[in-house]
Design a protein around this motif. Structure first.
Motif, PDB file in Angstrom:
ATOM      1  N   GLY A  22       0.857  -1.194   0.000  1.00  0.00           N
ATOM      2  CA  GLY A  22       0.000   0.000   0.000  1.00  0.00           C
ATOM      3  C   GLY A  22       0.878   1.222   0.000  1.00  0.00           C
ATOM      4  N   PHE A  23       0.363   2.281  -0.544  1.00  0.00           N
ATOM      5  CA  PHE A  23       1.178   3.472  -0.726  1.00  0.00           C
ATOM      6  C   PHE A  23       1.591   4.070   0.624  1.00  0.00           C
ATOM      7  N   LEU A  24       2.630   4.912   0.608  1.00  0.00           N
ATOM      8  CA  LEU A  24       3.119   5.582   1.821  1.00  0.00           C
ATOM      9  C   LEU A  24       1.962   6.243   2.565  1.00  0.00           C
ATOM     10  N   GLY A  25       1.843   5.950   3.844  1.00  0.00           N
ATOM     11  CA  GLY A  25       0.828   6.616   4.657  1.00  0.00           C
ATOM     12  C   GLY A  25      -0.592   6.127   4.412  1.00  0.00           C
ATOM     13  N   SER A  26      -0.743   5.037   3.666  1.00  0.00           N
ATOM     14  CA  SER A  26      -2.101   4.587   3.327  1.00  0.00           C
ATOM     15  C   SER A  26      -2.742   3.771   4.456  1.00  0.00           C
ATOM     16  N   GLY A  27      -1.975   3.468   5.505  1.00  0.00           N
ATOM     17  CA  GLY A  27      -2.583   2.832   6.673  1.00  0.00           C
ATOM     18  C   GLY A  27      -2.190   1.379   6.901  1.00  0.00           C
ATOM     19  N   LYS A  28      -1.037   0.967   6.379  1.00  0.00           N
ATOM     20  CA  LYS A  28      -0.587  -0.419   6.594  1.00  0.00           C
ATOM     21  C   LYS A  28      -0.306  -0.677   8.071  1.00  0.00           C
ATOM     22  N   THR A  29       0.418   0.259   8.699  1.00  0.00           N
ATOM     23  CA  THR A  29       0.803   0.065  10.095  1.00  0.00           C
ATOM     24  C   THR A  29      -0.422   0.070  11.000  1.00  0.00           C
ATOM     25  N   THR A  30      -1.337   0.981  10.715  1.00  0.00           N
ATOM     26  CA  THR A  30      -2.565   1.059  11.514  1.00  0.00           C
ATOM     27  C   THR A  30      -3.334  -0.258  11.392  1.00  0.00           C
ATOM     28  N   LEU A  31      -3.402  -0.772  10.185  1.00  0.00           N
ATOM     29  CA  LEU A  31      -4.083  -2.054   9.958  1.00  0.00           C
ATOM     30  C   LEU A  31      -3.372  -3.176  10.720  1.00  0.00           C
ATOM     31  N   THR A 111       7.403  -2.106   2.464  1.00  0.00           N
ATOM     32  CA  THR A 111       7.476  -0.674   2.754  1.00  0.00           C
ATOM     33  C   THR A 111       6.593   0.078   1.763  1.00  0.00           C
ATOM     34  N   GLY A 112       6.236   1.318   2.133  1.00  0.00           N
ATOM     35  CA  GLY A 112       5.235   2.070   1.383  1.00  0.00           C
ATOM     36  C   GLY A 112       5.538   2.320  -0.088  1.00  0.00           C
ATOM     37  N   LEU A 113       6.811   2.519  -0.409  1.00  0.00           N
ATOM     38  CA  LEU A 113       7.107   2.815  -1.812  1.00  0.00           C
ATOM     39  C   LEU A 113       7.360   1.556  -2.615  1.00  0.00           C
ATOM     40  N   LEU A 169      -9.770  -0.475   1.870  1.00  0.00           N
ATOM     41  CA  LEU A 169      -9.969   0.960   1.688  1.00  0.00           C
ATOM     42  C   LEU A 169      -9.936   1.609   3.068  1.00  0.00           C
ATOM     43  N   THR A 170      -8.829   2.296   3.378  1.00  0.00           N
ATOM     44  CA  THR A 170      -8.613   2.854   4.717  1.00  0.00           C
ATOM     45  C   THR A 170      -9.166   4.277   4.801  1.00  0.00           C
ATOM     46  N   LYS A 171      -9.245   4.783   6.012  1.00  0.00           N
ATOM     47  CA  LYS A 171      -9.635   6.186   6.280  1.00  0.00           C
ATOM     48  C   LYS A 171     -11.018   6.513   5.726  1.00  0.00           C
ATOM     49  N   THR A 172     -11.878   5.529   5.699  1.00  0.00           N
ATOM     50  CA  THR A 172     -13.241   5.784   5.219  1.00  0.00           C
ATOM     51  C   THR A 172     -13.978   6.712   6.183  1.00  0.00           C
ATOM     52  N   ASP A 173     -13.434   6.854   7.410  1.00  0.00           N
ATOM     53  CA  ASP A 173     -14.065   7.757   8.382  1.00  0.00           C
ATOM     54  C   ASP A 173     -13.859   9.223   8.015  1.00  0.00           C
ATOM     55  N   VAL A 174     -12.816   9.528   7.233  1.00  0.00           N
ATOM     56  CA  VAL A 174     -12.568  10.939   6.916  1.00  0.00           C
ATOM     57  C   VAL A 174     -12.876  11.294   5.461  1.00  0.00           C
ATOM     58  N   PRO A 198     -13.907  -1.848   2.964  1.00  0.00           N
ATOM     59  CA  PRO A 198     -13.756  -0.563   3.651  1.00  0.00           C
ATOM     60  C   PRO A 198     -13.325  -0.784   5.104  1.00  0.00           C
ATOM     61  N   ALA A 199     -12.400   0.045   5.598  1.00  0.00           N
ATOM     62  CA  ALA A 199     -11.924  -0.123   6.971  1.00  0.00           C
ATOM     63  C   ALA A 199     -11.503   1.229   7.535  1.00  0.00           C
ATOM     64  N   ALA A 200     -12.121   1.609   8.645  1.00  0.00           N
ATOM     65  CA  ALA A 200     -11.669   2.811   9.346  1.00  0.00           C
ATOM     66  C   ALA A 200     -10.765   2.353  10.479  1.00  0.00           C
ATOM     67  N   HIS A 201      -9.625   3.009  10.625  1.00  0.00           N
ATOM     68  CA  HIS A 201      -8.668   2.718  11.715  1.00  0.00           C
ATOM     69  C   HIS A 201      -8.285   1.241  11.760  1.00  0.00           C
ATOM     70  N   GLY A 202      -8.159   0.623  10.640  1.00  0.00           N
ATOM     71  CA  GLY A 202      -7.676  -0.764  10.590  1.00  0.00           C
ATOM     72  C   GLY A 202      -8.684  -1.797  11.060  1.00  0.00           C
ATOM     73  N   ASP A 203      -9.920  -1.384  11.202  1.00  0.00           N
ATOM     74  CA  ASP A 203     -10.919  -2.290  11.744  1.00  0.00           C
ATOM     75  C   ASP A 203     -11.437  -3.221  10.656  1.00  0.00           C
TER      76      ASP A 203
HETATM   77  N1  LIG Z   1      -8.713   8.933  10.342  1.00  0.00           N
HETATM   78  C1  LIG Z   1      -7.999   7.874  10.025  1.00  0.00           C
HETATM   79  N2  LIG Z   1      -6.661   7.932  10.053  1.00  0.00           N
HETATM   80  C2  LIG Z   1      -5.950   6.825   9.709  1.00  0.00           C
HETATM   81  C3  LIG Z   1      -6.586   5.617   9.316  1.00  0.00           C
HETATM   82  N3  LIG Z   1      -5.616   4.704   9.005  1.00  0.00           N
HETATM   83  C4  LIG Z   1      -4.444   5.333   9.201  1.00  0.00           C
HETATM   84  N4  LIG Z   1      -4.635   6.611   9.630  1.00  0.00           N
HETATM   85  C5  LIG Z   1      -3.606   7.609   9.922  1.00  0.00           C
HETATM   86  O1  LIG Z   1      -2.844   7.846   8.737  1.00  0.00           O
HETATM   87  C6  LIG Z   1      -1.464   8.033   9.046  1.00  0.00           C
HETATM   88  C7  LIG Z   1      -0.623   7.013   8.270  1.00  0.00           C
HETATM   89  O2  LIG Z   1      -1.013   5.716   8.696  1.00  0.00           O
HETATM   90  P1  LIG Z   1       0.007   4.500   8.787  1.00  0.00           P
HETATM   91  O3  LIG Z   1      -0.748   3.337   9.331  1.00  0.00           O
HETATM   92  O4  LIG Z   1       1.256   4.912   9.496  1.00  0.00           O
HETATM   93  O5  LIG Z   1       0.318   4.297   7.249  1.00  0.00           O
HETATM   94  P2  LIG Z   1       1.458   3.386   6.586  1.00  0.00           P
HETATM   95  O6  LIG Z   1       0.911   2.900   5.296  1.00  0.00           O
HETATM   96  O7  LIG Z   1       1.929   2.351   7.524  1.00  0.00           O
HETATM   97  O8  LIG Z   1       2.581   4.453   6.359  1.00  0.00           O
HETATM   98  P3  LIG Z   1       4.121   4.208   5.884  1.00  0.00           P
HETATM   99  O9  LIG Z   1       4.675   3.160   6.802  1.00  0.00           O
HETATM  100  O10 LIG Z   1       4.725   5.552   6.036  1.00  0.00           O
HETATM  101  O11 LIG Z   1       4.038   3.771   4.463  1.00  0.00           O
HETATM  102  C8  LIG Z   1      -1.355   7.889  10.554  1.00  0.00           C
HETATM  103  O12 LIG Z   1      -1.387   9.173  11.108  1.00  0.00           O
HETATM  104  C9  LIG Z   1      -2.599   7.110  10.937  1.00  0.00           C
HETATM  105  O13 LIG Z   1      -3.034   7.406  12.249  1.00  0.00           O
HETATM  106  C10 LIG Z   1      -8.017   5.588   9.283  1.00  0.00           C
HETATM  107  O14 LIG Z   1      -8.665   4.598   8.921  1.00  0.00           O
HETATM  108  N5  LIG Z   1      -8.664   6.743   9.638  1.00  0.00           N
END
Ligand SMILES: Nc1nc2c(ncn2[C@@H]2O[C@H](COP(=O)(O)OP(=O)(O)OP(=O)(O)O)[C@@H](O)[C@H]2O)c(=O)[nH]1
Length: 378
Positions: A22-31, A111-113, A169-174, A198-203
């Motif tokens: 998944g792309f950088l910051g797309s929510g892999k770690t949160t998931l 990794t993201g890239l 599909l992450t961040k569906t909450d925003v 669809p998944a908000a906050h990795g749920d």
């Molecule tokens: N509101 C909201 N924020 C989210 C969600 N998932 C991730 N975030 C936020 O988005 C940012 C990036 O999320 P990460 O989980 O670090 O993303 P990543 O893909 O692991 O990022 P890299 O490791 O940098 O590639 C963080 O600030 C998270 O808190 C979501 O479902 N909803």
């Protein structure tokens, strides 16, 4: 280059590996943070880059070895040591020796890239890994809020979506419902068969992420229909004539377009990366001579190996009563598998393609040249 080798019988019980990309910051770690604690992750080994990034709660974990911790969920979390090959071999050996708890599946975070293709190739081509592990599927996180922009600008993000078996599909909450719906439509055009979860906050329920491969652990047998999903590629809506598609969704207009399409205008970029993606299915009535199929694949790989993002096929091979399954990512092919029976009465060959800049209009004549000619003269 590796075109498919000769078919092997059966589907072996090797350990399934899911690749999380998944792309950088797309929510892999949160998931991952959520998944590690989910009871549905019991007997799963998760390979991550660093413990720090998933912020493990040390009260809930037991250390299994230097780079491995056991979560309260029964999930084993380990960091990459050396490279992926070393890490997976080490995991397998420790499991066999009983040094760590048994696990039934592995999830590998990229990794993201990262382009996920080299990891998939490693799993397919390293002889020791290929004997013990099999690719279950690619899970790709796509940011509902920023995903469209990333698809516009970042070719890697399109590729990550195109090779996915499951899209989270992450961040569906925003994201607004309209943005989410438009993105889902784009994702369905890039990769018609991958469910979008669809998944908000990795749920997300881990069950929806796994068992994406040919082998269905519930039936303990191959499940071709679920894996190939060729009907998704036949749906006219998904069949990629990008001009029609773009016109319908208002993406084909130039910068001076006066229409109100309800989209950001950067979507009108003529170089939108997903406009280069084609997803289609070929259905062949006559049995295919195996060597002709190999010739066809070799020619195709020579012409556009890098741009063959994903190929899956169920083949009626002339030399065999039984069907053969082929599966490739770019220029690499899994060893083909001969199934023990046909999944249905439909014995036609079906091959699905997800490509970049290679249309059906290019592939079909090559197929006709290398395969059709031989079936007619045979
Ligand atoms: N509101 C909201 N924020 C989210 C969600 N998932 C991730 N975030 C936020 O988005 C940012 C990036 O999320 P990460 O989980 O670090 O993303 P990543 O893909 O692991 O990022 P890299 O490791 O940098 O590639 C963080 O600030 C998270 O808190 C979501 O479902 N909803």
């Amino acid at each position: 280059m590796n075109a498919p080798a000769s078919p092997q019988a059966g589907v072996s019980p090797r350990l399934p590996v899911s690749v999380l990309t998944g792309f950088l910051g797309s929510g892999k770690t949160t998931l991952l943070q959520k998944l590690l604690h989910h009871p549905g992750m019991a007997r799963t080994a998760v390979v991550i880059n660093e413990f720090g990034e998933v912020g493990l709660d040390h009260l809930l974990v037991a250390k299994a070895s230097e780079n491995m911790v056991l979560m309260d969920s029964g999930c084993l979390c380990c960091t990459i040591r050396g490279d992926l090959v070393d890490t997976l071999r080490d995991l397998f050996l420790k499991r066999v020796r009983g040094d760590i708890p048994e696990f039934d599946r592995v999830v590998v975070e990229t990794t993201g890239l990262a382009d996920p293709a080299p990891i998939i190739h490693t799993l397919m081509s390293d002889p020791l890994l290929a004997a013990r592990f099999r690719l279950d599927g690619v899970i790709t996180t796509v940011d509902a809020a920023h995903g469209a922009n990333q698809l516009d600008r970042q070719p890697e993000s399109v590729k990550q979506a195109a090779v996915a078996d499951r899209i989270v599909l992450t961040k569906t909450d925003v994201a607004t419902p309209a943005t989410t719906a438009a993105l889902m439509q784009r994702l369905a055009a890039i990769n018609p068969a991958a469910p979008v979860i669809p998944a908000a906050h990795g749920d997300v329920d881990p069950k929806t992420l796994f068992d994406a491969g040919l082998y269905n652990p519930e039936t303990k047998s191959p499940d071709v229909a679920r894996w190939l999903k060729e009907e998704a590629y036949r749906d006219d809506h998904h069949d990629h004539d990008h001009h029609d598609h773009d016109h319908e969704h208002g993406h084909a207009c130039g910068p001076d377009c006066g229409h109100d399409h309800g989209h950001d205008h950067h979507h009108h970029d003529a170089n939108r990366h997903d406009d280069h993606i084609r997803a289609f299915c070929m259905v062949v009535d006559e049995p295919i001579p195996w060597n002709s199929f190999i010739d066809f694949m070799e020619a195709l790989i020579a012409v556009g190996g890098e741009n063959l993002l994903r190929i899956k096929g169920l083949l009626n091979v002339k030399e065999s009563e039984l069907p053969v399954v082929v599966h490739g990512v770019q220029h690499m092919f899994h060893p083909p598998v001969r199934l023990e029976e046909w999944p249905s009465d439909d014995h036609r060959s079906k091959i699905v393609f997800i490509t970049r800049d290679i249309s059906e209009a290019v592939i079909q004549p090559m197929f006709d040249q290398f395969v059709r000619g031989t079936t007619e003269s045979a």
